[in-house]
Scaffold this motif. Structure first.
Motif, PDB file in Angstrom:
ATOM      1  N   LEU A  43      37.525  34.991  41.055  1.00  0.00           N
ATOM      2  CA  LEU A  43      38.875  35.437  41.422  1.00  0.00           C
ATOM      3  C   LEU A  43      38.524  36.887  41.731  1.00  0.00           C
ATOM      4  O   LEU A  43      38.298  37.699  40.736  1.00  0.00           O
ATOM      5  N   THR A  44      38.548  37.125  43.039  1.00  0.00           N
ATOM      6  CA  THR A  44      37.885  38.475  43.365  1.00  0.00           C
ATOM      7  C   THR A  44      38.867  39.596  43.149  1.00  0.00           C
ATOM      8  O   THR A  44      40.036  39.592  43.468  1.00  0.00           O
ATOM      9  N   LEU A  45      38.509  40.791  42.535  1.00  0.00           N
ATOM     10  CA  LEU A  45      39.140  42.139  42.441  1.00  0.00           C
ATOM     11  C   LEU A  45      38.700  43.011  43.141  1.00  0.00           C
ATOM     12  O   LEU A  45      38.745  44.230  42.961  1.00  0.00           O
ATOM     13  N   GLU A  46      38.156  42.801  44.421  1.00  0.00           N
ATOM     14  CA  GLU A  46      37.741  43.534  45.239  1.00  0.00           C
ATOM     15  C   GLU A  46      38.655  44.324  45.829  1.00  0.00           C
ATOM     16  O   GLU A  46      38.724  45.718  46.217  1.00  0.00           O
ATOM     17  N   GLU A  59      43.164  49.094  37.908  1.00  0.00           N
ATOM     18  CA  GLU A  59      43.665  47.809  38.100  1.00  0.00           C
ATOM     19  C   GLU A  59      42.643  46.743  37.877  1.00  0.00           C
ATOM     20  O   GLU A  59      42.904  45.923  37.153  1.00  0.00           O
ATOM     21  N   ARG A  60      41.306  46.972  38.154  1.00  0.00           N
ATOM     22  CA  ARG A  60      40.281  45.921  37.898  1.00  0.00           C
ATOM     23  C   ARG A  60      40.111  45.814  36.626  1.00  0.00           C
ATOM     24  O   ARG A  60      39.881  44.855  35.811  1.00  0.00           O
ATOM     25  N   GLU A  61      39.819  46.978  36.045  1.00  0.00           N
ATOM     26  CA  GLU A  61      39.536  47.123  34.454  1.00  0.00           C
ATOM     27  C   GLU A  61      40.613  46.361  33.710  1.00  0.00           C
ATOM     28  O   GLU A  61      40.392  45.714  32.546  1.00  0.00           O
ATOM     29  N   PRO A  91      38.449  38.596  28.521  1.00  0.00           N
ATOM     30  CA  PRO A  91      38.098  39.192  27.537  1.00  0.00           C
ATOM     31  C   PRO A  91      36.711  39.180  27.452  1.00  0.00           C
ATOM     32  O   PRO A  91      36.012  39.998  26.760  1.00  0.00           O
ATOM     33  N   ASP A  92      36.139  37.717  27.585  1.00  0.00           N
ATOM     34  CA  ASP A  92      34.537  37.695  27.223  1.00  0.00           C
ATOM     35  C   ASP A  92      33.817  37.996  28.539  1.00  0.00           C
ATOM     36  O   ASP A  92      34.199  37.674  29.630  1.00  0.00           O
ATOM     37  N   PRO A  93      32.801  38.724  28.236  1.00  0.00           N
ATOM     38  CA  PRO A  93      32.050  39.279  29.526  1.00  0.00           C
ATOM     39  C   PRO A  93      31.477  38.239  30.486  1.00  0.00           C
ATOM     40  O   PRO A  93      31.239  38.126  31.584  1.00  0.00           O
ATOM     41  N   LEU A 142      32.731  41.467  41.060  1.00  0.00           N
ATOM     42  CA  LEU A 142      33.792  42.286  41.088  1.00  0.00           C
ATOM     43  C   LEU A 142      35.089  41.315  40.575  1.00  0.00           C
ATOM     44  O   LEU A 142      36.125  41.267  41.392  1.00  0.00           O
ATOM     45  N   GLY A 143      34.685  40.277  39.694  1.00  0.00           N
ATOM     46  CA  GLY A 143      35.791  39.324  39.872  1.00  0.00           C
ATOM     47  C   GLY A 143      35.724  38.406  38.432  1.00  0.00           C
ATOM     48  O   GLY A 143      35.065  38.825  37.420  1.00  0.00           O
ATOM     49  N   ILE A 144      36.550  37.430  38.423  1.00  0.00           N
ATOM     50  CA  ILE A 144      36.639  36.769  37.038  1.00  0.00           C
ATOM     51  C   ILE A 144      36.594  35.172  37.284  1.00  0.00           C
ATOM     52  O   ILE A 144      37.101  34.629  38.473  1.00  0.00           O
TER      53      ILE A 144
END
Ligand code: NOJ
Length: 546
Positions: free
Chosen positions: A313-316, A322-324, A332-334, A340-342
């Motif tokens: 899920l891109t946070l570019e 906002e990304r943080e 929450p888990d690395p 730059l995403g989830i």
């Protein structure tokens, strides 16, 4: 009477289907075209119109097929060209269109062009790629696969030079300054269009050209080449669609529509993370702001919207803060983070909460644009964060509670089916959900059916309704050519986990009856306006005024 153009892709629903994950027809542990053919009735039953398949070409699979070794064949795991053709015909017989991924920017390092290019610097193929003696050029271009690559240049021993790559170092970028490369790509497009594919999702298009002193994205030369591609499509394949994967801000992505002379469609990347953001903040602002920032598009163009896809899920397209925040809330888990995403699926992101799942889907299907559903999200499938890279969201489709989720008869599959307690195949599967009217699958079909009945949801104009409550997003979808009250829908979402009250000021509709298409309750709001309405936590309503 409508002034709007009516192109099939402007009103469709897309389904992103990963052939390897869908159904294994020959028992080798990989999904394939023959398997997928046997599941086309299911695809059709969802109410979608067009299938987008991930790259299906021969490939060493360092980037799951986005590293193409041969543009004119099918990966042996998936079958052969005859199987592909049969899949295409079988989809067309059912009224489903098929678009394929076209990776324009780069090839695999196993492609014959690259092999020739590195072997012999005098070969005509050498100039198919971008080389450097020093690996110092284009220093302003960002690195996209941050978790894996330190530079966009990699030294090649054989060639004795560095080659340029925007993605993995196994994916050398093609050199679009070379007219032969441009011609090759156009010929490849002919090949697939002549077989009957309905268009392409063109991968990574912002990066086709490089120029010193720029970030090497969205360059005028890139747009010029893409316009040439569109001209070819318009002249020879007028009903087919060209889609841009350009993960960019709205003001940059808009250029990819050109003046109706570039892409028919572009993914709307920035809107996607903001749907999740708004939902977690219980505040509509992120959505309202990005829609405000979205320019209007040419009449025959359309956005493609989505909640999830095969990538992280891109946070570019959010700010660093906002990304943080998104990471802290949703990853929450690395292990849940990538680049730059989830790297998680839709349903775990909303903690298996049906109300939030429905809200996001209802938003997706009621905002302007052509929505895409990612395979498995119609069931609420989960992810497996223990798999590497983005594979955790690409696990086998969960057909039943049987062996390998009913996906394959093999003893071992390409990756195991998700066996998680909540999201695993024993609980979450097509067979179980077919028989359960409260299931995600039924909800998906229900939403798609409702959307298909209302032209305004597909093509209507959108107008925000001013509501003095930050947690409540409300907008009209309407056809400007109709009488004011006909064919208008009011979409209302409570983004918060608390009850909210709103007052709807709708004087002109005083005394009319409202029907909620989502809850199917009639007489939802009767009487004199303005009316105070209490919205349940995470409520979604599509209101029709009768
Ligand atoms: C975008 C695709 O969606 C992604 O999966 C791929 O890794 C890159 N482009 C590179 O082709």
């Amino acid at each position: 009477m409508s002034h709007m153009s009516q192109k099939w892709y402007q009103e469709a629903v897309f389904y992103e289907l990963y052939i390897r994950a869908y159904y294994d027809g020959n028992g080798d542990g990989n999904g394939d075209f023959r398997g997928a053919i046997s599941k086309l009735d299911y695809v059709k039953s969802l109410g979608v119109d067009c299938i987008w398949i991930l790259p299906m070409y021969p490939s060493p699979l360092r980037d799951d097929g986005y590293d193409i070794a041969d543009y004119r064949a099918i990966h042996p795991d998936y079958g052969n060209l005859a199987d592909f053709q049969e899949f295409l015909d079988a989809a067309h017989d059912r009224g489903l269109r098929v678009i394929t991924d076209l990776v324009m920017n780069h090839t695999s390092d196993q492609h014959a062009w690259f092999q020739a290019a590195r072997q012999d610097v005098n070969s005509p193929y050498h100039d198919y790629y971008v080389w450097s003696e020093t690996g110092q050029e284009y220093a302003d271009a960002r690195i996209i696969f941050l978790d894996y690559e330190k530079s966009n240049w990699t030294y090649d021993e054989k060639a004795g030079k560095y080659f340029w790559h925007r993605f993995f170092n196994s994916q050398p970028d093609l050199n679009y300054d070379n007219p032969a490369v441009q011609e090759e790509m156009i010929k490849i497009m002919h090949f697939w269009l002549d077989l009957g594919v309905d268009g392409f999702r063109a991968d990574a298009v912002p990066y086709l050209f490089e120029r010193e002193g720029t970030n090497c994205e969205n360059l005028p030369e890139t747009h010029a080449f893409l316009k040439k591609v569109r001209r070819m499509m318009d002249e020879e394949y007028p009903d087919k669609v060209l889609i841009a994967e350009a993960n960019q801000w709205p003001e940059d992505v808009i250029a990819y529509f050109g003046d109706s002379d570039e892409f028919h469609m572009c993914f709307h990347f920035p809107v996607m993370p903001r749907l999740y953001m708004a939902l977690k903040q219980g505040d509509k602002k992120p959505i309202v702001d990005i829609l405000d920032r979205t320019p209007s598009i040419p009449p025959e163009a359309q956005w493609l919207t989505f909640l999830r896809n095969h990538d992280e899920l891109t946070l570019e397209m959010v700010t660093p803060e906002e990304r943080e925040w998104m990471w802290s809330q949703y990853a929450p888990d690395p292990r849940m983070r990538s680049n730059l995403g989830i790297r998680r699926r839709l349903t775990p992101l909303v903690e298996n909460d049906k109300r939030r799942w429905l809200l996001l889907n209802a938003l997706l299907l009621s905002l302007p644009g052509t929505p895409i559903i990612y395979y498995g999200d119609e069931l609420g499938m989960g992810d497996n964060i223990w798999l590497p890279d983005r594979h955790g969201c690409r696990t086998p489709m969960q057909w039943s509670a049987g062996k390998n989720a009913g996906f394959s008869a093999a003893d071992e599959t390409y990756f195991p089916a998700n066996a998680d307690e909540t999201y695993g195949y024993e609980t979450v599967n097509v067979e179980a959900q077919e028989n359960d009217q409260d299931s995600y699958l039924w909800a998906t079909r229900f939403l798609l059916q409702a959307r298909s009945k209302y032209q305004v949801l597909r093509r209507g104009q959108m107008e925000m309704m001013a509501i003095n409550n930050p947690a409540v997003l409300a907008y009209w979808r309407f056809n400007p050519n109709d009488e004011p009250s006909d064919d208008r829908l009011l979409c209302i979402y409570n983004l918060s986990n608390q009850q909210q009250s709103i007052s709807l000021e709708l004087d002109e509709y005083s005394g009319r009856r409202l029907t909620d298409l989502l809850t199917q309750s009639e007489h939802l709001l009767l009487g004199e306006w303005p009316t105070v309405k209490i919205l349940a936590p995470y409520a979604s309503h599509w209101l029709r005024i009768d």
